[in-house]
Design a protein around this motif. Structure first.
Motif, PDB file in Angstrom:
ATOM      1  N   HIS A  69       0.820  -1.212   0.000  1.00  0.00           N
ATOM      2  CA  HIS A  69       0.000   0.000   0.000  1.00  0.00           C
ATOM      3  C   HIS A  69       0.855   1.264   0.000  1.00  0.00           C
ATOM      4  CE1 HIS A  69      -3.708  -2.228   0.633  1.00  0.00           C
ATOM      5  NE2 HIS A  69      -3.115  -2.919   1.589  1.00  0.00           N
ATOM      6  N   ARG A  70       2.009   1.195   0.621  1.00  0.00           N
ATOM      7  CA  ARG A  70       2.903   2.358   0.672  1.00  0.00           C
ATOM      8  C   ARG A  70       4.223   2.067  -0.042  1.00  0.00           C
ATOM      9  NH1 ARG A  70      -0.592   2.383   4.362  1.00  0.00           N
ATOM     10  NH2 ARG A  70       0.281   0.608   5.484  1.00  0.00           N
ATOM     11  N   GLY A  71       4.182   1.151  -0.971  1.00  0.00           N
ATOM     12  CA  GLY A  71       5.320   0.887  -1.832  1.00  0.00           C
ATOM     13  C   GLY A  71       6.377   0.014  -1.205  1.00  0.00           C
ATOM     14  N   SER A  72       7.491  -0.090  -1.909  1.00  0.00           N
ATOM     15  CA  SER A  72       8.619  -0.894  -1.459  1.00  0.00           C
ATOM     16  C   SER A  72       9.904  -0.273  -1.979  1.00  0.00           C
ATOM     17  CB  SER A  72       8.496  -2.335  -1.974  1.00  0.00           C
ATOM     18  OG  SER A  72       9.693  -3.055  -1.712  1.00  0.00           O
ATOM     19  N   ALA A  73      10.909  -0.232  -1.113  1.00  0.00           N
ATOM     20  CA  ALA A  73      12.207   0.302  -1.523  1.00  0.00           C
ATOM     21  C   ALA A  73      12.839  -0.549  -2.613  1.00  0.00           C
ATOM     22  CB  ALA A  73      13.146   0.377  -0.304  1.00  0.00           C
ATOM     23  N   TYR A  74      12.317  -1.766  -2.828  1.00  0.00           N
ATOM     24  CA  TYR A  74      12.843  -2.622  -3.889  1.00  0.00           C
ATOM     25  C   TYR A  74      12.715  -1.961  -5.257  1.00  0.00           C
ATOM     26  CZ  TYR A  74      14.676  -7.203  -2.750  1.00  0.00           C
ATOM     27  OH  TYR A  74      15.501  -8.224  -2.392  1.00  0.00           O
TER      28      TYR A  74
END
Length: 287
Positions: free
Chosen positions: A134-139
């Motif tokens: 929902h709030r993204g991923s640093a990947y």
């Protein structure tokens, strides 16, 4: 990293449960991972509307309003965009001019309106999010994410049309849209304004939501996560239930714990709607 068989284990296990096929019919929605998920969400809305027009045009089957959407990973974002009211919030996150003032072809204007302006689908009454960022991923910022985004092939005609829109509307679009057509991987950047706007959209009142979250390991760039999506990103306020399981991202919708939790939720769904259960309930899986 996914394929059309990602739901095979869950589908087989659910169908093997006594009585399951008496209450549920499973539909699977397939979409290209590279395409921005607002576009995929628009395509799913159109498919579900077409299904209702085809199988229940007069609205006699009340179970068409009892659909359960199950979304894994990016599919969870596609599913959320079926049960929220957009207003102009999403559009304002990508452009600083009203859509009516953007110089585009009529067909593209319709596509943009379908992707960025919508109402919650009345036919969906429950949604299950599995390992949803929902709030993204640093990947998305790491080399593996950048490589995945770079491998997305955009048709030449679509690329030229996009560049023409940017050129004919100088300064109208936010930076994340100016350089090239953003892929869904690009939009999973935790600092993406569009992703933040999607996260801010509340789920409509008539929908019951559930979360299944993978907590497999700790990593410096992610914290506690399923090795792809941080636990904090997969959490959603206001859900009816939240189940944290020990599973990697790729196994989050295949593990026995996840399948057991989905089965528990679907049994609860049947019990709550048992008084209306005169036709099979449609469970739609958004992959």
């Amino acid at each position: 990293l996914s394929d059309p068989f990602t739901w095979a284990d869950m589908v087989n296990d659910l169908k093997s449960q006594p009585g399951f096929v008496d209450h549920f019919q499973i539909w699977v929605f397939q979409y290209p991972t590279g395409r921005a998920f607002v576009n995929s969400a628009a395509a799913l809305r159109q498919r579900l509307a077409l299904a209702q027009q085809t199988f229940d045009p007069l609205g006699y089957d009340r179970q068409f309003s009892n659909m359960v959407l199950i979304g894994h990973s990016m599919g969870g974002l596609v599913a959320k965009l079926q049960v929220t009211h957009s207003g102009d919030r999403l559009w304002r996150s990508v452009a600083n001019r009203p859509l009516e003032q953007i110089k585009v072809s009529d067909s593209l204007r319709r596509d943009l309106r379908d992707s960025f302006f919508f109402e919650p689908l009345p036919m969906v009454s429950r949604v299950i999010f599995i390992a949803t960022p929902h709030r993204g991923s640093a990947y998305s910022r790491l080399p593996v994410g950048k490589l995945g985004s770079a491998l997305v092939k955009v048709p030449e005609q679509q690329r030229r049309e996009y560049e023409r829109v940017i050129r004919c509307n100088p300064g109208a679009f936010r930076p994340e849209l100016r350089q090239r057509i953003p892929t869904s991987i690009d939009l999973l950047d935790p600092e993406s304004p569009l992703l933040a706007s999607i996260d801010s959209l509340p789920i409509c009142e008539h929908v019951t939501a559930h979360s299944i979250i993978g907590d497999y390991c700790w990593r410096p760039s992610l914290g506690r996560s399923d090795a792809i999506v941080p636990v904090a990103s997969a959490r959603l306020d206001g859900v009816h239930s939240e189940r944290v399981i020990k599973a990697t991202h790729g196994q989050a919708n295949k593990s026995p714990e996840a399948i057991g939790e989905v089965l528990r939720i679907l049994r609860q769904h049947v019990q709550q709607h048992d008084q209306e259960a005169v036709e099979p309930i449609a469970a739609s899986l958004a992959s």
